[in-house]
Design a protein around this motif. Structure first.
Motif, PDB file in Angstrom:
ATOM      1  N   PRO A  48      -8.143  15.071 -11.965  1.00  0.00           N
ATOM      2  CA  PRO A  48      -7.747  14.583 -10.645  1.00  0.00           C
ATOM      3  C   PRO A  48      -6.381  13.891 -10.635  1.00  0.00           C
ATOM      4  O   PRO A  48      -5.965  13.318 -11.641  1.00  0.00           O
ATOM      5  CB  PRO A  48      -8.827  13.555 -10.299  1.00  0.00           C
ATOM      6  N   SER A  49      -5.723  13.974  -9.509  1.00  0.00           N
ATOM      7  CA  SER A  49      -4.418  13.338  -9.342  1.00  0.00           C
ATOM      8  C   SER A  49      -4.098  13.281  -7.855  1.00  0.00           C
ATOM      9  O   SER A  49      -4.459  14.195  -7.113  1.00  0.00           O
ATOM     10  CB  SER A  49      -3.353  14.177 -10.040  1.00  0.00           C
ATOM     11  N   THR A  50      -3.437  12.217  -7.441  1.00  0.00           N
ATOM     12  CA  THR A  50      -2.886  12.193  -6.079  1.00  0.00           C
ATOM     13  C   THR A  50      -1.366  12.156  -6.196  1.00  0.00           C
ATOM     14  O   THR A  50      -0.671  13.101  -5.850  1.00  0.00           O
ATOM     15  CB  THR A  50      -3.388  10.964  -5.291  1.00  0.00           C
ATOM     16  N   ARG A  51      -0.870  11.034  -6.742  1.00  0.00           N
ATOM     17  CA  ARG A  51       0.576  10.821  -6.792  1.00  0.00           C
ATOM     18  C   ARG A  51       1.319  11.836  -7.638  1.00  0.00           C
ATOM     19  O   ARG A  51       2.335  12.375  -7.240  1.00  0.00           O
ATOM     20  CB  ARG A  51       0.908   9.449  -7.396  1.00  0.00           C
ATOM     21  N   THR A  52       0.818  12.076  -8.842  1.00  0.00           N
ATOM     22  CA  THR A  52       1.618  12.893  -9.745  1.00  0.00           C
ATOM     23  C   THR A  52       1.758  14.316  -9.192  1.00  0.00           C
ATOM     24  O   THR A  52       2.854  14.853  -9.105  1.00  0.00           O
ATOM     25  CB  THR A  52       1.009  12.889 -11.158  1.00  0.00           C
ATOM     26  N   MET A 223       0.506  -3.760 -14.322  1.00  0.00           N
ATOM     27  CA  MET A 223      -0.959  -3.781 -14.257  1.00  0.00           C
ATOM     28  C   MET A 223      -1.507  -2.362 -14.408  1.00  0.00           C
ATOM     29  O   MET A 223      -0.863  -1.400 -13.969  1.00  0.00           O
ATOM     30  CB  MET A 223      -1.421  -4.337 -12.905  1.00  0.00           C
ATOM     31  N   THR A 224      -2.686  -2.232 -14.992  1.00  0.00           N
ATOM     32  CA  THR A 224      -3.295  -0.902 -15.111  1.00  0.00           C
ATOM     33  C   THR A 224      -4.787  -0.961 -14.789  1.00  0.00           C
ATOM     34  O   THR A 224      -5.421  -1.998 -14.929  1.00  0.00           O
ATOM     35  CB  THR A 224      -3.149  -0.319 -16.536  1.00  0.00           C
ATOM     36  N   ARG A 225      -5.281   0.190 -14.437  1.00  0.00           N
ATOM     37  CA  ARG A 225      -6.709   0.376 -14.119  1.00  0.00           C
ATOM     38  C   ARG A 225      -7.483   0.597 -15.417  1.00  0.00           C
ATOM     39  O   ARG A 225      -6.968   1.254 -16.335  1.00  0.00           O
ATOM     40  CB  ARG A 225      -6.778   1.629 -13.233  1.00  0.00           C
ATOM     41  N   VAL A 226      -8.711   0.104 -15.478  1.00  0.00           N
ATOM     42  CA  VAL A 226      -9.572   0.454 -16.621  1.00  0.00           C
ATOM     43  C   VAL A 226      -9.988   1.921 -16.439  1.00  0.00           C
ATOM     44  O   VAL A 226     -10.495   2.309 -15.380  1.00  0.00           O
ATOM     45  CB  VAL A 226     -10.788  -0.508 -16.714  1.00  0.00           C
ATOM     46  N   ALA A 259       8.640  -8.693 -11.176  1.00  0.00           N
ATOM     47  CA  ALA A 259       8.223  -7.519 -10.401  1.00  0.00           C
ATOM     48  C   ALA A 259       6.859  -7.054 -10.898  1.00  0.00           C
ATOM     49  O   ALA A 259       6.625  -6.993 -12.107  1.00  0.00           O
ATOM     50  CB  ALA A 259       9.243  -6.399 -10.548  1.00  0.00           C
ATOM     51  N   ILE A 260       5.970  -6.751  -9.941  1.00  0.00           N
ATOM     52  CA  ILE A 260       4.643  -6.227 -10.299  1.00  0.00           C
ATOM     53  C   ILE A 260       4.688  -4.713 -10.155  1.00  0.00           C
ATOM     54  O   ILE A 260       4.962  -4.188  -9.067  1.00  0.00           O
ATOM     55  CB  ILE A 260       3.535  -6.736  -9.359  1.00  0.00           C
ATOM     56  N   LEU A 261       4.402  -4.007 -11.241  1.00  0.00           N
ATOM     57  CA  LEU A 261       4.321  -2.550 -11.204  1.00  0.00           C
ATOM     58  C   LEU A 261       2.877  -2.127 -11.477  1.00  0.00           C
ATOM     59  O   LEU A 261       2.110  -2.861 -12.112  1.00  0.00           O
ATOM     60  CB  LEU A 261       5.244  -1.923 -12.266  1.00  0.00           C
ATOM     61  N   HIS A 262       2.522  -0.957 -11.007  1.00  0.00           N
ATOM     62  CA  HIS A 262       1.189  -0.373 -11.280  1.00  0.00           C
ATOM     63  C   HIS A 262       1.370   1.128 -11.067  1.00  0.00           C
ATOM     64  O   HIS A 262       1.919   1.541 -10.039  1.00  0.00           O
ATOM     65  CB  HIS A 262       0.159  -0.959 -10.307  1.00  0.00           C
ATOM     66  N   PRO A 263       0.906   1.962 -11.996  1.00  0.00           N
ATOM     67  CA  PRO A 263       1.106   3.403 -11.785  1.00  0.00           C
ATOM     68  C   PRO A 263       0.249   3.932 -10.639  1.00  0.00           C
ATOM     69  O   PRO A 263       0.512   5.019 -10.130  1.00  0.00           O
ATOM     70  CB  PRO A 263       0.670   4.023 -13.122  1.00  0.00           C
ATOM     71  N   LEU A 264      -0.773   3.162 -10.245  1.00  0.00           N
ATOM     72  CA  LEU A 264      -1.755   3.549  -9.233  1.00  0.00           C
ATOM     73  C   LEU A 264      -2.538   4.781  -9.737  1.00  0.00           C
ATOM     74  O   LEU A 264      -1.985   5.548 -10.526  1.00  0.00           O
ATOM     75  CB  LEU A 264      -1.096   3.827  -7.882  1.00  0.00           C
ATOM     76  N   PRO A 265      -3.755   5.006  -9.370  1.00  0.00           N
ATOM     77  CA  PRO A 265      -4.512   4.286  -8.362  1.00  0.00           C
ATOM     78  C   PRO A 265      -4.986   2.904  -8.828  1.00  0.00           C
ATOM     79  O   PRO A 265      -5.345   2.719  -9.974  1.00  0.00           O
ATOM     80  CB  PRO A 265      -5.726   5.202  -8.133  1.00  0.00           C
ATOM     81  N   ARG A 266      -4.991   2.000  -7.838  1.00  0.00           N
ATOM     82  CA  ARG A 266      -5.531   0.656  -8.088  1.00  0.00           C
ATOM     83  C   ARG A 266      -7.013   0.684  -7.767  1.00  0.00           C
ATOM     84  O   ARG A 266      -7.432   1.346  -6.814  1.00  0.00           O
ATOM     85  CB  ARG A 266      -4.797  -0.317  -7.170  1.00  0.00           C
ATOM     86  N   VAL A 267      -7.793  -0.041  -8.531  1.00  0.00           N
ATOM     87  CA  VAL A 267      -9.205  -0.180  -8.163  1.00  0.00           C
ATOM     88  C   VAL A 267      -9.387  -1.628  -7.704  1.00  0.00           C
ATOM     89  O   VAL A 267      -9.267  -1.918  -6.513  1.00  0.00           O
ATOM     90  CB  VAL A 267     -10.143   0.227  -9.321  1.00  0.00           C
ATOM     91  N   ALA A 280       5.666  -7.455  -5.195  1.00  0.00           N
ATOM     92  CA  ALA A 280       4.830  -6.263  -5.390  1.00  0.00           C
ATOM     93  C   ALA A 280       5.701  -5.022  -5.252  1.00  0.00           C
ATOM     94  O   ALA A 280       6.266  -4.769  -4.185  1.00  0.00           O
ATOM     95  CB  ALA A 280       3.711  -6.235  -4.357  1.00  0.00           C
ATOM     96  N   ALA A 281       5.840  -4.243  -6.327  1.00  0.00           N
ATOM     97  CA  ALA A 281       6.777  -3.106  -6.295  1.00  0.00           C
ATOM     98  C   ALA A 281       6.056  -1.768  -6.414  1.00  0.00           C
ATOM     99  O   ALA A 281       6.698  -0.724  -6.485  1.00  0.00           O
ATOM    100  CB  ALA A 281       7.796  -3.264  -7.435  1.00  0.00           C
ATOM    101  N   TYR A 282       4.721  -1.766  -6.419  1.00  0.00           N
ATOM    102  CA  TYR A 282       4.006  -0.529  -6.770  1.00  0.00           C
ATOM    103  C   TYR A 282       4.083   0.579  -5.739  1.00  0.00           C
ATOM    104  O   TYR A 282       3.989   1.750  -6.104  1.00  0.00           O
ATOM    105  CB  TYR A 282       2.545  -0.806  -7.178  1.00  0.00           C
TER     106      TYR A 282
END
Ligand code: NCD
Length: 306
Positions: A48-52, A223-226, A259-267, A280-282
């Protein structure tokens, strides 16, 4: 033929060039609108992927090219047992370049050996994700004006998080980078990255379990998702999933220009209230992903930008 499988397939100079092109694209969208007319990008997504996937497709469409592909293994002949080698041989007859995401580590590398077109690794298992790293580097450079002399906190699932692995590998080549690795003990950065990337290059780093204790030192918090899909059992996931939740209270001790980065998706790992914080830069980061993928497609297709 050039592929992008590992972040180190690109030299620092090539990365700097790609980021320059991406900035140029952002400022002059119209100049790039027809450069890939007549070219096709195949997106081969077995996970699965949305952004990429959508940012790859948007990138090719923005360049005047076309896109084709599949977005799950069940809708491709993988479900009938076709090998990666056979699939890529065939896709090479239909498209000029492809982006592949696969749950197995090394699948895009295998594909590149049998491919007649450039292959881009769009994420392979818990291994690498080099185009997310280009996105992250563009975001950091745009916000900070540099990729040197930064203290970077990486927080969450550092074990399975492929975006973290690729980002560390890339940033370790810039001067004055220091990493603070924030994770539960069970989700620490894999030993091979600590040894072969950090220790081998004398990159300063520390490993901690508490985000609060290091917050005030950080220039960037990634930040990253588990990564639930990489766990062997659900119980472990449930126990670890909310290890870190960044909220307004925790942000009080952060630098005013962190700066706060996150590749997303965020949970759950970033509370929605943080979205309104100017640090927040995500979501901006997700936008940059399109420009940098446009730059990458141009480079791998060897399209002259005049
Ligand atoms: C990441 C991925 O797929 O590794 N997402 C992305 O590409 N933006 C991160 C994740 O899934 O947590």
């Amino acid at each position: 033929m050039k592929h992008l499988i590992d972040p180190l397939d690109l030299t620092v100079e090539e990365i700097d060039d790609l980021l320059d092109t991406a900035r140029n694209i952002e400022a002059n969208r119209q100049r790039y609108a027809h450069l890939c007319e007549g070219k096709k990008l195949a997106t081969l997504f077995y996970e699965p992927s949305t952004r990429t996937r959508l940012s790859f497709e948007a990138a090719m469409l923005n360049l005047g090219g076309k896109v084709l592909g599949f977005s799950s293994a069940d809708s491709s002949s993988a479900a009938k047992g076709e090998s990666i080698a056979d699939t890529i041989r065939v896709v090479s007859c239909y498209a000029d370049i492809c982006a592949m995401r696969h749950p197995k580590e090394g699948a895009p590398l295998v594909a590149s050996r049998f491919s007649g077109i450039p292959v881009i690794n769009a994420g392979d298992g818990g291994h690498q994700h080099p185009t997310q790293t280009l996105t992250d580097l563009l975001t950091i450079r745009s916000l900070k004006g540099r990729l040197t002399d930064l203290t970077i906190g990486l927080c969450g699932d550092l074990k399975f998080g492929r975006t973290v692995h690729s980002l560390i590998k890339s940033l370790a080549r810039y001067q004055g980078i220091r990493f603070i690795l924030i994770s539960p003990n069970e989700l620490r950065l894999p030993e091979y990255i600590r040894d072969e990337v950090l220790n081998a290059n004398n990159i300063p780093f520390e490993e901690v379990e508490q985000l609060e204790t290091v917050m005030s030192q950080l220039d960037i918090l990634y930040m990253t998702r588990v990564q639930r899909e990489r766990f062997f059992n659900e119980e472990d996931y449930v126990r670890l999933k909310d290890s870190y939740i960044l909220d307004g209270e925790k942000m009080k001790s952060a630098k005013p220009d962190m700066a706060i980065l996150h590749p997303l998706p965020r949970v759950n790992e970033i509370a929605v209230e943080v979205d309104n914080d100017p640090r927040a830069a995500y979501f901006k980061q997700a936008q940059y992903g399109v420009y940098v993928r446009m730059a990458l497609i141009l480079k791998l297709l060897e399209v002259e930008v005049c």
